[in-house]
Design an enzyme around this catalytic site. Sequence first.
Site, mmCIF file in Angstrom:
data_model
loop_
_atom_site.group_PDB
_atom_site.id
_atom_site.type_symbol
_atom_site.label_atom_id
_atom_site.label_comp_id
_atom_site.label_asym_id
_atom_site.label_seq_id
_atom_site.Cartn_x
_atom_site.Cartn_y
_atom_site.Cartn_z
ATOM 1 N N ASN A 9 0.877 -1.172 0.000
ATOM 2 C CA ASN A 9 0.000 0.000 0.000
ATOM 3 C C ASN A 9 0.911 1.218 0.000
ATOM 4 O O ASN A 9 1.498 1.552 1.023
ATOM 5 C CB ASN A 9 -0.897 -0.025 1.249
ATOM 6 C CG ASN A 9 -1.732 1.243 1.385
ATOM 7 O OD1 ASN A 9 -1.783 2.065 0.463
ATOM 8 N ND2 ASN A 9 -2.373 1.409 2.530
ATOM 9 N N TRP A 10 1.029 1.843 -1.167
ATOM 10 C CA TRP A 10 1.951 2.980 -1.291
ATOM 11 C C TRP A 10 1.404 4.234 -0.610
ATOM 12 O O TRP A 10 2.114 5.223 -0.489
ATOM 13 C CB TRP A 10 2.227 3.263 -2.765
ATOM 14 C CG TRP A 10 3.200 2.305 -3.395
ATOM 15 C CD1 TRP A 10 3.891 1.309 -2.777
ATOM 16 C CD2 TRP A 10 3.617 2.281 -4.772
ATOM 17 N NE1 TRP A 10 4.700 0.662 -3.667
ATOM 18 C CE2 TRP A 10 4.551 1.230 -4.902
ATOM 19 C CE3 TRP A 10 3.279 3.034 -5.898
ATOM 20 C CZ2 TRP A 10 5.161 0.926 -6.120
ATOM 21 C CZ3 TRP A 10 3.881 2.725 -7.110
ATOM 22 C CH2 TRP A 10 4.809 1.689 -7.218
ATOM 23 N N LYS A 11 0.128 4.231 -0.238
ATOM 24 C CA LYS A 11 -0.506 5.426 0.354
ATOM 25 C C LYS A 11 -0.260 6.618 -0.581
ATOM 26 O O LYS A 11 -0.230 6.425 -1.794
ATOM 27 C CB LYS A 11 0.021 5.646 1.775
ATOM 28 C CG LYS A 11 -0.135 4.355 2.624
ATOM 29 C CD LYS A 11 0.075 4.541 4.080
ATOM 30 C CE LYS A 11 -0.131 3.195 4.788
ATOM 31 N NZ LYS A 11 0.020 3.289 6.244
ATOM 32 N N HIS A 94 -9.497 1.451 4.791
ATOM 33 C CA HIS A 94 -8.225 1.558 5.523
ATOM 34 C C HIS A 94 -8.431 2.467 6.738
ATOM 35 O O HIS A 94 -9.190 3.424 6.681
ATOM 36 C CB HIS A 94 -7.139 2.127 4.603
ATOM 37 C CG HIS A 94 -5.774 2.015 5.198
ATOM 38 N ND1 HIS A 94 -5.311 2.921 6.129
ATOM 39 C CD2 HIS A 94 -4.799 1.093 5.039
ATOM 40 C CE1 HIS A 94 -4.091 2.549 6.501
ATOM 41 N NE2 HIS A 94 -3.754 1.443 5.856
ATOM 42 N N GLU A 166 -5.261 -4.838 10.559
ATOM 43 C CA GLU A 166 -4.212 -3.847 10.770
ATOM 44 C C GLU A 166 -4.457 -3.119 12.087
ATOM 45 O O GLU A 166 -5.228 -2.140 12.120
ATOM 46 C CB GLU A 166 -4.210 -2.819 9.635
ATOM 47 C CG GLU A 166 -3.946 -3.398 8.263
ATOM 48 C CD GLU A 166 -3.352 -2.367 7.303
ATOM 49 O OE1 GLU A 166 -2.313 -2.665 6.732
ATOM 50 O OE2 GLU A 166 -3.914 -1.270 7.158
ATOM 51 N N GLY A 172 2.836 2.219 10.798
ATOM 52 C CA GLY A 172 3.824 3.292 10.648
ATOM 53 C C GLY A 172 4.567 3.635 11.931
ATOM 54 O O GLY A 172 5.247 4.647 12.008
ATOM 55 N N GLY A 233 2.891 -1.194 4.247
ATOM 56 C CA GLY A 233 2.949 0.235 3.939
ATOM 57 C C GLY A 233 4.367 0.672 3.611
ATOM 58 O O GLY A 233 4.862 0.444 2.510
ATOM 59 N N GLY A 234 5.044 1.274 4.574
ATOM 60 C CA GLY A 234 6.367 1.871 4.365
ATOM 61 C C GLY A 234 7.351 0.962 3.650
ATOM 62 O O GLY A 234 8.067 1.404 2.740
HETATM 63 P P1 13P Z 1 3.140 0.306 7.653
HETATM 64 O O1 13P Z 1 3.605 -0.996 7.034
HETATM 65 O O2 13P Z 1 3.902 1.492 7.158
HETATM 66 O O3 13P Z 1 3.072 0.202 9.139
HETATM 67 O O4 13P Z 1 1.639 0.547 7.130
HETATM 68 C C1 13P Z 1 0.720 -0.476 7.244
HETATM 69 C C2 13P Z 1 -0.489 -0.105 6.481
HETATM 70 O O5 13P Z 1 -1.227 0.781 6.852
HETATM 71 C C3 13P Z 1 -0.731 -0.825 5.215
HETATM 72 O O6 13P Z 1 -2.012 -0.554 4.736
#
Ligand code: 13P
Length: 251
Positions: A9-11, A94, A166, A172, A233-234
């Site tokens: 998930n690149w956000k 999300h 999650e 994060g 995410g990250g």
């Molecule tokens: P992180 O892996 O950066 O903690 O983010 C998780 C997330 O929200 C994936 O959708």
Amino acid sequence: MRRKVIAGNWKMNMLPDAAIRFIDEITPMVKDTKNEVVLCVPYTDLFYALLAAQNTNIKIGAQNMHWEESGAYTGEVSGKMLKAIGVEYVIIGHSERRQYFAETDETVNKKLKAAFANNLKPIVCVGETLEQREAGMANDIITSQTEKALDGLTDEQVANTIIAYEPIWAIGTGKTATSEDANNAIKAIRNKISNLYGQNVSERVIIQYGGSVKSTNAQELFSMSDIDGGLVGGASLKVDEFAKIVNYRKD
Ligand code: 13P
């Protein structure tokens, strides 16, 4: 045996040139995996990412969608629009959307139904806050979010819904749920689905873990009995790191 789905998930990150470069670089690194590889990219990257991922095993997803097919909803993008350009997956509900953009269990449910109506594969996110966890309410929260998200779906649709557990306090923050805690939470979700839709359906549902997944903890998390991959995410923004997560285990 459920397949493992490893989704990035690149956000709100990555311009098109970086997205194309990322996909070109990671393609040879993940081509032999048996795991499903998905990248959920910003709307503005979708078309470029779809072109770059053609003839690869990388699937492309969006990070949100509207439940209506068209209409006076300025700034929104519908499931029908996503499908029309070849998008395969879509993240729904999300925690960042629930927290900052007023998504509710009701809108999540509407979006989920619209995703199926447009033949998109939904990844629905559920998770508790730190306060809810400390108050001993985590399982109540995540099973309730799951029940409300799935309300009114057919058994077949439920079986084809991907759920991402999650915990919000792990997103994060560098804090990961222990593999046992994550597995137990996911078991609680699966149990709830079993009560509502039967054991056969519940055993088909892919339930991912998300929250500070990295190459150093992926193997331990994804080897647990009920964790069917991850929503990352990250660590999905770095080619080497995401490739290692996808290849956490070579079959
Ligand atoms: P992180 O892996 O950066 O903690 O983010 C998780 C997330 O929200 C994936 O959708």
